[in-house]
Write a protein that holds these residues in place. Structure first.
Motif, PDB file in Angstrom:
ATOM      1  N   LEU A 106     -14.834   3.706  -0.445  1.00 47.34           N
ATOM      2  CA  LEU A 106     -13.517   3.636   0.197  1.00 47.34           C
ATOM      3  C   LEU A 106     -13.148   5.016   0.744  1.00 47.34           C
ATOM      4  O   LEU A 106     -13.488   6.035   0.129  1.00 47.34           O
ATOM      5  CB  LEU A 106     -12.454   3.171  -0.806  1.00 47.34           C
ATOM      6  N   LEU A 118     -10.026  -4.197   5.886  1.00 44.03           N
ATOM      7  CA  LEU A 118     -10.919  -3.100   5.512  1.00 44.03           C
ATOM      8  C   LEU A 118     -10.987  -2.040   6.612  1.00 44.03           C
ATOM      9  O   LEU A 118     -11.554  -0.969   6.422  1.00 44.03           O
ATOM     10  CB  LEU A 118     -12.331  -3.612   5.216  1.00 44.03           C
ATOM     11  N   CYS A 127     -13.297   1.128   4.461  1.00 44.75           N
ATOM     12  CA  CYS A 127     -14.349   0.744   3.533  1.00 44.75           C
ATOM     13  C   CYS A 127     -15.669   0.821   4.296  1.00 44.75           C
ATOM     14  O   CYS A 127     -15.892   0.020   5.208  1.00 44.75           O
ATOM     15  CB  CYS A 127     -14.073  -0.673   3.034  1.00 44.75           C
TER      16      CYS A 127
END
Lengths: 375, 90
Positions: free
Chosen positions: A133, A251, A291
């Motif tokens: 992340l 994401l 991500c």
């Protein structure tokens, strides 16, 4: 309530609120303040975890590996050369499917030795099977830590939260730090799966030898579970948003003009600078990849396929090729007419200014070189 | 996760490792003097005495091919060179 505190201090506070059982780390700039603050919390009686002092990063990673295998929530943090020294154990942790959470305070790699920020360290363990992340600001950093434990424990895949060294670790900014009650409501107590951890009452071996008959099956399992973890990560982003009224549910985060002609793609804190430039240029936008692993290819195709030009700004380089993220974006957009170019900037702590980003906006439209260094 | 990565005690016995072998030891029982050196030097502990006493009062030695990796130490150490390492056709 918002407090103006240092990024590293906030990380230490939030990790403590996540109630880890064992923390082990070895200090390295720019991660130092995080582990100093954690050991101080422990020394002051404010932390209910074991803090194990290690004689190297290799030992620190091995200690959290062992502790996690024994069935407790674990945490470590490192940077740069420290992550290099951990590398062997980093792969072992994911291979053994241990839900370790680590903060990587991103820093350049030697030589020449340099303590400042870029993202070469995490890129060298990109293929280790961890969930990676990337935080844009310190609010993002602490929010990702709370989610990291929940994602790791559900998927049995370790999570690394990347925060840019100094740019975030040493910066004071207003942060909404949740209360213990809020964290407890979101993050349940860690209960390891019976028969899957080291327990003298129910002895098992973990991390065993696998012959060619089993190895590829186990690796394929990890690959499939990492791909499937995208759903879990997304679900947790949404749950977090519901519980804390902030954050993104994707994401990747797209910011700027709809169907923009030029879209920048970047990881981490530089997205903040790019957003300021995007505010000034009407037909531009930025895609922040929050991500990197698992790689959100479907989202990227959806959000970038209509762009005419995509400028990928990497703070790392695959020496002998081009920016690491650029290669992946090019591969992802191979079926669209979008022109993708690689820009490498900010290595070893060189500032990435708004002027530089403005230049990239112009260059991506006229130049056709495979890779451009922005200095 | 389809594969269970936690292994219960005693499961090494289920994992056969003999298929790593290229050469297989073949013992010539006529030349064997039953000294037991092969059993003592075997790093896998997979050479053992067979039965009580065979013909002419000799103890025969044999090997467990489920675990023999064909290292050849038994053949090298045998004082009467009655163990031959033969290429194993698979």
């Amino acid at each position: 309530m918002k407090q103006c505190i240092e990024g590293s201090h906030a990380v230490a506070r939030i990790v403590n609120l996540c109630r880890p059982g064992v923390i082990s780390a070895y200090p390295i700039t720019p991660q130092t303040h995080i582990v100093e603050d954690l050991s101080k919390l422990k020394a002051d009686g404010e932390g209910d975890f074991e803090y194990v002092r290690a004689d190297s990063e290799f030992a620190a990673a091995s200690i959290v590996l062992g502790a996690s295998a024994a069935g407790v929530r674990t945490y470590t943090a490192t940077s740069s050369q420290g992550l290099m020294l951990m590398a062997e154990v980093v792969f072992t942790i994911s291979g053994m499917r241990l839900p370790v959470v680590m903060t990587c305070a991103n820093r350049a790699i030697s030589a020449p030795i340099n303590i400042w920020n870029d993202q070469q360290d995490v890129m060298t363990v990109r293929d280790s099977g961890w969930i990676l992340l990337f935080a844009e600001d310190n609010q993002d950093v602490i929010d990702m830590h709370i989610m990291a434990f929940k994602i790791a424990e559900q998927t049995k895949i370790p999570v690394m939260v990347n925060m840019d060294g100094f740019v975030l670790t040493h910066t004071f900014e207003p942060i909404d730090l949740p209360t213990q009650e809020q964290v407890d409501n979101y993050l349940p107590k860690y209960v390891p799966e019976p028969g899957q951890y080291l327990d003298t009452e129910n002895p098992v071996s973990l991390g065993c030898f696998a012959t060619p008959a089993d190895y590829i099956n186990i690796r394929q399992d990890l690959q499939n579970d990492l791909i499937n973890s995208k759903k879990v990560i997304k679900k947790e982003f949404v749950n977090f948003k519901k519980a804390f009224s902030r954050g993104s549910s994707d994401l990747t985060e797209y910011y700027g003009a709809k169907n923009a002609k030029v879209v920048f793609v970047a990881l981490g804190s530089v997205v903040g600078t790019i957003k300021e430039v995007v505010d000034e240029i009407p037909d531009s936008a930025v895609l922040s990849v929050k991500c990197l692993r698992p790689f959100p290819a479907e989202e990227i195709i959806k959000k970038l396929a209509k762009a005419k030009y995509v400028a990928v700004i990497d703070k790392s380089i695959s020496l002998g090729n081009e920016g690491v993220l650029a290669t992946e974006i090019k591969a992802t957009l191979r079926n669209s007419k979008t022109k993708v170019q690689s820009f490498v900037a900010g290595l070893g702590g060189r500032d990435i200014t708004r002027k530089m980003v403005g230049n990239i906006y112009k260059q991506v439209q006229k130049s056709s070189s495979k890779l451009t260094f922005i200095k | 996760m389809k594969n269970n990565l936690a292994v219960e005690p005693g499961s090494s016995a289920k994992n056969k490792t003999g298929n790593w072998r290229t050469f297989v030891p073949v013992i010539d029982h006529d030349k064997c003097i039953a000294c037991g050196t092969c059993a003592r030097v075997c790093p896998e502990g997979c050479v053992f005495a067979v039965g009580d006493q065979a013909l002419q009062g000799k103890i025969f030695y044999e090997k467990d091919l489920d675990y023999c990796k064909g290292c050849g130490i038994c053949a090298e150490e045998c004082p009467v060179k009655c163990i031959e390492m033969k290429l194993e056709e698979k």
